[in-house]
Design a protein around this motif. Structure first.
Motif, short mmCIF file in Angstrom:
data_model
loop_
_atom_site.label_atom_id
_atom_site.label_comp_id
_atom_site.label_asym_id
_atom_site.label_seq_id
_atom_site.Cartn_x
_atom_site.Cartn_y
_atom_site.Cartn_z
N LYS A 37 0.81 -1.21 0.00
CA LYS A 37 0.00 0.00 0.00
C LYS A 37 0.85 1.27 0.00
CE LYS A 37 -3.73 -2.17 2.60
NZ LYS A 37 -4.51 -2.14 3.83
N LYS A 40 0.46 4.02 -2.93
CA LYS A 40 -0.80 4.77 -2.82
C LYS A 40 -0.73 5.77 -1.67
CE LYS A 40 -5.72 4.31 -2.24
NZ LYS A 40 -6.73 3.64 -1.49
N ALA A 43 1.26 8.85 -2.61
CA ALA A 43 0.46 9.77 -3.43
C ALA A 43 -0.53 10.57 -2.59
CB ALA A 43 -0.26 9.00 -4.53
N GLU A 44 -1.04 9.98 -1.52
CA GLU A 44 -1.97 10.69 -0.64
C GLU A 44 -1.25 11.64 0.31
OE1 GLU A 44 -4.17 7.67 1.42
OE2 GLU A 44 -5.09 6.90 -0.40
N SER A 79 0.09 2.58 -11.31
CA SER A 79 -0.99 2.34 -10.35
C SER A 79 -1.21 3.47 -9.35
CB SER A 79 -0.73 1.04 -9.59
OG SER A 79 0.39 1.17 -8.74
N THR A 80 -0.39 4.51 -9.40
CA THR A 80 -0.57 5.63 -8.48
C THR A 80 -0.49 6.94 -9.23
OG1 THR A 80 1.76 6.06 -7.96
CG2 THR A 80 0.67 4.32 -6.70
N ASP A 81 -0.80 8.00 -8.52
CA ASP A 81 -0.67 9.34 -9.09
C ASP A 81 0.42 10.12 -8.33
OD1 ASP A 81 -1.22 11.40 -10.84
OD2 ASP A 81 -2.74 12.28 -9.52
#
Length: 127
Positions: A37, A40, A43-44, A79-81
């Motif tokens: 994880k 992700k 990115a957050e 898969s992420t930004d």
């Protein structure tokens, strides 16, 4: 769990990010991290913690380490930004910021991002 937004003190979070960044420099660890994880969460966290300069710099370093490893690069980018999060953060840095690192990032914009992330179109990373 300690890296989730709002669930831990920023000092503990910074220590976690430092550990993850160190681990991400090793290909075997980078692959394990990219399958977790962590991408992700990076990115957050980048936009959520941009007021904390030290934490933001370490988050970007960690993202760069994961992207620099060929074994984890595609997973992170697809898969992420993370890249979008960093770009958004660069656009939101106030003109009047006192931090020299953020000033340099803002002045150099996307060229700086390319250097930080180390991604080149031919798949090689910069030293």
């Amino acid at each position: 769990r300690l890296m989730m937004v709002g669930l831990t003190d920023d000092d503990v979070l910074l220590e976690c990010v430092l550990i993850v960044g160190s681990l991400a420099r090793h290909p075997d660890c980078a692959k394990l991290l990219s399958d977790s994880k962590i991408p992700k969460l990076l990115a957050e966290l980048i936009p959520a913690k941009q007021a904390d300069v030290d934490l933001t710099i370490q988050l970007i370093f960690t993202a760069r380490c994961l992207i620099a490893q060929p074994i984890s690069r595609s997973e992170i980018l697809e898969s992420t930004d993370v890249v979008g999060s960093v770009l958004q953060m660069l656009h939101e840095i106030p003109d009047h910021t006192d931090d020299a690192v953020f000033q340099a990032m803002r002045e150099q914009g996307e060229d700086f991002l390319d250097d930080v992330l180390g991604a080149e179109s031919d798949g090689k990373t910069r030293e």
